[in-house]
Design a protein around this motif. Structure first.
Motif, PDB file in Angstrom:
ATOM      1  N   UNK A  12       0.888  -1.165   0.027  1.00 46.50           N
ATOM      2  CA  UNK A  12       0.014  -0.056  -0.002  1.00 46.50           C
ATOM      3  C   UNK A  12       0.792   1.322  -0.008  1.00 46.50           C
ATOM      4  N   UNK A  13       0.467   2.267  -0.545  1.00 51.77           N
ATOM      5  CA  UNK A  13       0.838   3.533  -0.421  1.00 51.77           C
ATOM      6  C   UNK A  13      -0.040   4.817  -0.036  1.00 51.77           C
ATOM      7  N   UNK A  14       0.399   5.567   0.796  1.00 45.60           N
ATOM      8  CA  UNK A  14      -0.578   6.834   1.273  1.00 45.60           C
ATOM      9  C   UNK A  14      -1.157   7.680  -0.039  1.00 45.60           C
ATOM     10  N   UNK A  15      -2.365   7.623   0.008  1.00 41.67           N
ATOM     11  CA  UNK A  15      -2.916   8.748  -0.972  1.00 41.67           C
ATOM     12  C   UNK A  15      -2.618   9.941  -1.017  1.00 41.67           C
ATOM     13  N   UNK A  16      -2.006  10.412   0.147  1.00 38.79           N
ATOM     14  CA  UNK A  16      -1.766  11.926   0.529  1.00 38.79           C
ATOM     15  C   UNK A  16      -0.462  12.032   0.224  1.00 38.79           C
ATOM     16  N   UNK A  17       0.516  11.143  -0.238  1.00 42.61           N
ATOM     17  CA  UNK A  17       1.934  11.265  -0.289  1.00 42.61           C
ATOM     18  C   UNK A  17       2.084  11.873  -1.755  1.00 42.61           C
ATOM     19  N   UNK A  18       3.328  12.251  -1.925  1.00 38.50           N
ATOM     20  CA  UNK A  18       3.644  12.852  -3.236  1.00 38.50           C
ATOM     21  C   UNK A  18       3.823  11.732  -4.253  1.00 38.50           C
ATOM     22  N   UNK A  19       3.455  11.709  -5.421  1.00 39.95           N
ATOM     23  CA  UNK A  19       3.513  10.669  -6.510  1.00 39.95           C
ATOM     24  C   UNK A  19       4.847  10.094  -6.394  1.00 39.95           C
ATOM     25  N   UNK A  20       5.967  10.737  -6.536  1.00 41.72           N
ATOM     26  CA  UNK A  20       7.581  10.251  -6.447  1.00 41.72           C
ATOM     27  C   UNK A  20       7.530   9.571  -5.361  1.00 41.72           C
ATOM     28  N   UNK A  21       6.958   9.895  -4.027  1.00 39.62           N
ATOM     29  CA  UNK A  21       7.375   9.071  -2.803  1.00 39.62           C
ATOM     30  C   UNK A  21       6.574   7.833  -2.884  1.00 39.62           C
ATOM     31  N   UNK A  22       5.311   7.870  -3.593  1.00 41.11           N
ATOM     32  CA  UNK A  22       4.336   6.826  -3.512  1.00 41.11           C
ATOM     33  C   UNK A  22       5.023   5.713  -4.505  1.00 41.11           C
TER      34      UNK A  22
END
Lengths: 179, 179
Positions: free
Chosen positions: B35-45
């Protein structure tokens, strides 16, 4: 402010590095294209894009990476390749903690030519003039990458002011709210 | 034959590892979700997807990675996220020299249920039965990842025979051609 602009693509990724600040003469530090063989397997092509982008990041150490925002209303196959190359570029930058900004093609055209509907030749001509080059960079992907970097340098101050304003507002807002 | 199946997504990547050969009882070695957090920046995801997939590759050392083939006729935003997560997954596998195979959703459904138009529940039920699980894996992305791995194990022999036939034909063909 040193920006690596990337016009993503699986067959050709345009890359260009521009240094400067808004309102001053800009300098091109490098321009080129990362290519991957069309007959290679998709995974291998993505590895080649990664290696190419890593080399540009190693050599120029940009403070920002500006990537063209991908839309999916265009040709299906092209869009997938563009989205994949774009993802690898963003991954490379984010892994190094370099902020990534996305700009739409019309934002880029409007920034360098004054019109969001300018054609390739017009963008090439303005990039050549703004960076005081002797001839338009070729292929067009390379010129587009430089235009992206220029667009980012010119838009960044406004974006930063906006982000600061939002940050201030968000910090103050909770006190005034009842919910 | 050990296969990591990946149902790519930016918010949730379903991942499942299945071992076995066509015609024999299959074994599930692991199943989960990156999973990746929806509120993180795209690059970080994308960095988070990379780290997650790397962990699965490290832990299970699959010989093949099977990824769902992305089509762009669906929702624009979803497709972009899927294409990006898929690109990162293929990159991780290709960097290690692990062959990547893409299977369409209907190929996967047809492989495990006999119908390319089967629904999620039917796919989940067959995955549960084929892997002798006590309950369908949840969320659906995890079950889909296992279905992808199963599909790859079952389709691989046919694909390999086809590739061998093509290779033989290509090796022989030039002699017979005049152009």
């Amino acid at each position: 402010m040193r920006v690596l602009g990337v016009d993503p693509g699986l067959t050709r990724c345009g890359v260009g590095v521009v240094e400067g600040v808004a309102g001053r003469q800009l300098t091109m530090l490098g321009v080129g294209v990362v290519r991957t063989p069309a007959d290679a397997e998709l995974g291998q092509r993505l590895v080649a894009v990664e290696q190419g982008i890593e080399q540009w990041l190693d050599e120029y150490r940009p403070e920002f990476v500006a990537v063209e925002r991908v839309f999916s209303q265009h040709n299906v196959r092209t869009v997938m390749g563009t989205a994949q190359a774009s993802a690898v570029t963003m991954l490379c930058a984010a892994r190094r903690g370099i902020p990534v900004a996305l700009h739409t093609p019309s934002e880029v055209k409007a920034a360098v030519t004054g019109s969001g509907r300018a054609d390739k030749a017009q963008v090439g001509a303005m990039v050549t003039r703004l960076l005081r080059l002797s001839a338009p960079p070729k292929p067009a992907d390379a010129a587009d990458a430089l235009a992206l970097a220029i667009c980012h340098i010119w838009r960044a101050p406004a974006q930063n002011r906006l982000q600061q304003a939002v940050a201030l507002h968000t910090a103050k807002a909770p006190k005034g709210r009842t919910a």
